[in-house]
Motif scaffolding. Structure first.
Motif, PDB file in Angstrom:
ATOM      1  N   PRO A 129      -0.655  -0.144   1.579  1.00  0.00           N
ATOM      2  CA  PRO A 129      -0.529  -1.532   1.112  1.00  0.00           C
ATOM      3  C   PRO A 129       0.437  -2.281   2.045  1.00  0.00           C
ATOM      4  O   PRO A 129       1.279  -1.673   2.699  1.00  0.00           O
ATOM      5  N   LEU A 130       0.307  -3.589   2.074  1.00  0.00           N
ATOM      6  CA  LEU A 130       1.030  -4.408   3.056  1.00  0.00           C
ATOM      7  C   LEU A 130       2.099  -5.261   2.379  1.00  0.00           C
ATOM      8  O   LEU A 130       1.859  -5.848   1.330  1.00  0.00           O
ATOM      9  N   ILE A 131       3.266  -5.330   3.019  1.00  0.00           N
ATOM     10  CA  ILE A 131       4.295  -6.282   2.580  1.00  0.00           C
ATOM     11  C   ILE A 131       4.616  -7.235   3.721  1.00  0.00           C
ATOM     12  O   ILE A 131       4.953  -6.800   4.827  1.00  0.00           O
ATOM     13  N   LEU A 132       4.462  -8.511   3.447  1.00  0.00           N
ATOM     14  CA  LEU A 132       4.877  -9.552   4.394  1.00  0.00           C
ATOM     15  C   LEU A 132       6.366  -9.788   4.186  1.00  0.00           C
ATOM     16  O   LEU A 132       6.792 -10.077   3.066  1.00  0.00           O
ATOM     17  N   ALA A 165       8.927   3.423   5.934  1.00  0.00           N
ATOM     18  CA  ALA A 165       9.138   4.853   5.703  1.00  0.00           C
ATOM     19  C   ALA A 165       8.822   5.215   4.255  1.00  0.00           C
ATOM     20  O   ALA A 165       8.457   6.349   3.939  1.00  0.00           O
ATOM     21  N   TYR A 166       8.911   4.236   3.383  1.00  0.00           N
ATOM     22  CA  TYR A 166       8.676   4.406   1.954  1.00  0.00           C
ATOM     23  C   TYR A 166       7.173   4.332   1.631  1.00  0.00           C
ATOM     24  O   TYR A 166       6.775   4.519   0.498  1.00  0.00           O
ATOM     25  N   GLY A 167       6.344   4.035   2.652  1.00  0.00           N
ATOM     26  CA  GLY A 167       4.905   4.094   2.449  1.00  0.00           C
ATOM     27  C   GLY A 167       4.156   2.771   2.517  1.00  0.00           C
ATOM     28  O   GLY A 167       2.991   2.686   2.122  1.00  0.00           O
ATOM     29  N   TYR A 168       4.817   1.752   3.025  1.00  0.00           N
ATOM     30  CA  TYR A 168       4.163   0.445   3.134  1.00  0.00           C
ATOM     31  C   TYR A 168       3.975   0.038   4.587  1.00  0.00           C
ATOM     32  O   TYR A 168       4.828   0.356   5.439  1.00  0.00           O
ATOM     33  N   ALA A 169       2.871  -0.656   4.881  1.00  0.00           N
ATOM     34  CA  ALA A 169       2.800  -1.410   6.121  1.00  0.00           C
ATOM     35  C   ALA A 169       3.629  -2.670   5.920  1.00  0.00           C
ATOM     36  O   ALA A 169       3.571  -3.298   4.865  1.00  0.00           O
ATOM     37  N   VAL A 170       4.431  -3.009   6.910  1.00  0.00           N
ATOM     38  CA  VAL A 170       5.298  -4.194   6.817  1.00  0.00           C
ATOM     39  C   VAL A 170       5.064  -5.055   8.046  1.00  0.00           C
ATOM     40  O   VAL A 170       5.015  -4.536   9.170  1.00  0.00           O
ATOM     41  N   ALA A 171       4.911  -6.349   7.823  1.00  0.00           N
ATOM     42  CA  ALA A 171       4.715  -7.244   8.965  1.00  0.00           C
ATOM     43  C   ALA A 171       5.632  -8.443   8.853  1.00  0.00           C
ATOM     44  O   ALA A 171       5.913  -8.933   7.752  1.00  0.00           O
ATOM     45  N   THR A 172       6.109  -8.894  10.014  1.00  0.00           N
ATOM     46  CA  THR A 172       6.885 -10.120  10.055  1.00  0.00           C
ATOM     47  C   THR A 172       6.479 -10.902  11.293  1.00  0.00           C
ATOM     48  O   THR A 172       5.981 -10.317  12.264  1.00  0.00           O
TER      49      THR A 172
END
Lengths: 239, 239
Positions: free
Chosen positions: A36-39, A62-69
């Motif tokens: 899952p993704l977090i903006l 590292a906690y299991g999320y895709a992160v984008a900025t």
């Protein structure tokens, strides 16, 4: 979307710089895919390379999320107009002098949110086309931009906001339209974010599923366990 | 301390009724021993057998804590003086009528805290002598009693409070003396607990390590995940 560099971090997270047209961004993905993704956006357009944002993004990945900025138009290291630069200088001066900053803040941040939101949506389109990213989508960070995105972007399923003392008029109004689950994190003695305004904003959010976390100390004093609490908030809604 | 009945619950928790002199109590202990102890008190002296308290105690014990509660003097099913009964009847009447209740509340709950605190301390002495209970000690629940215990009882190492809209004058003063880590949980629209008073109380607590969690809804609407968040708060300070 063009990836321009990548590095594998110790915990298996892949950190990649990308460009999407004029938009520079960074994407962190965990070992497991699709995630899952977090903006993740820094308050008031601070640069995406700012170390606190990077640290938070890496931990979240590292906690299991895709992160984008991204550095959206007018934010971070993107070029700014002379008028924008002058308004920002005036804001800094007024804050140092302890003068009222509402109107200057409005003139700086109001347009910044207007310009940034479409670029975040364009980026979201491109991100969701990547095989390593699944839905659903969360948002984390800059309150004003997050309010706008939560209102205009149906793909945002949960939002975590920080501070919220100064938010442009348009977003204070839009706050009532939010219907997704929401976590507002505030520092009780945040020098730059009047407490009562943050509480009023919390009260105004339209969603019934909203939680407030407050801790002692100034803007940079958020305790480490709120990072974990934030993780569990996203787990409840995105996993 | 004399155990008068016991039952083993499905999850391995042992639930025992006890008496300690005039004091009736219940003790829940997890399978693993010795366990840290949480004193759990229901707001304003509600009975220890009240189903929500029992459910919370059982869950907390299953999570690895010894949990104890008592009906202190003037609380729960303990006999009350005719004057006490009359004051409580008057409080109920005034609340139903929507009249100001501050003075009546003070006359009911102020003495209740005064009488209850020593009995909780006596119980704590007896509990800590049991081999299945280790230190340190946490407190959970009734805000006013918890403030008093956190101030007078050095063995209390962390405290979680609920609501906090009405707290007797003495405890509003004592709140400034608290130095242990603290979690205040409040319901944003708690019909019986004015929000601003709870926020003022949070502001007044003397400890620097205090966290506020607020959620939407009325007094009984606390979301399930706050049970887990509370567990992690105690884990940080008692394990």
């Amino acid at each position: 979307m063009r990836f321009t560099s990548e590095q594998r971090l110790d915990d298996g997270v892949l950190e990649r710089e990308f460009t999407l047209g004029e938009i520079p961004g960074t994407l962190w993905t965990p070992g497991s895919a699709p995630a899952p993704l977090i903006l993740m956006a820094h308050n008031n357009g601070l640069p995406k390379a700012q170390p606190r944002l990077v640290a938070r993004a890496r931990q979240t990945a590292a906690y299991g999320y895709a992160v984008a900025t991204i550095d959206a138009l007018g934010c971070g290291d993107r070029p700014r107009s002379a008028a924008d630069e002058q308004a920002r200088a005036e804001l800094r001066r007024a804050m140092r002098a302890g003068e009222p900053v509402d109107e200057i803040f409005e003139s700086v941040v109001g347009p910044m949110v207007e310009k940034a939101a479409p670029e975040w949506q364009t980026t979201l389109d491109a991100l969701l086309a990547l095989p390593e990213i699944g839905g659903p989508v969360g948002y984390s960070g800059w309150t004003a931009l997050g309010i706008r995105l939560a209102v205009v972007e149906p793909r945002v399923a949960a939002a975590g906001f920080f501070a919220g003392g100064y938010v442009p008029r348009a977003q204070r109004e839009e706050a009532r339209q939010i219907t997704v689950p929401l976590l507002l994190l505030l520092q009780w003695d945040d020098e730059g974010n009047p407490r009562q305004r943050a509480l009023d904003l919390f009260d105004a959010f339209g969603t019934k599923e909203k939680t407030l976390h407050a801790n002692m100390g100034g803007h940079l004093g958020t305790p480490w366990f709120e990072m974990e609490d934030g993780g569990r908030f996203y787990d409840r809604h995105l996993k």
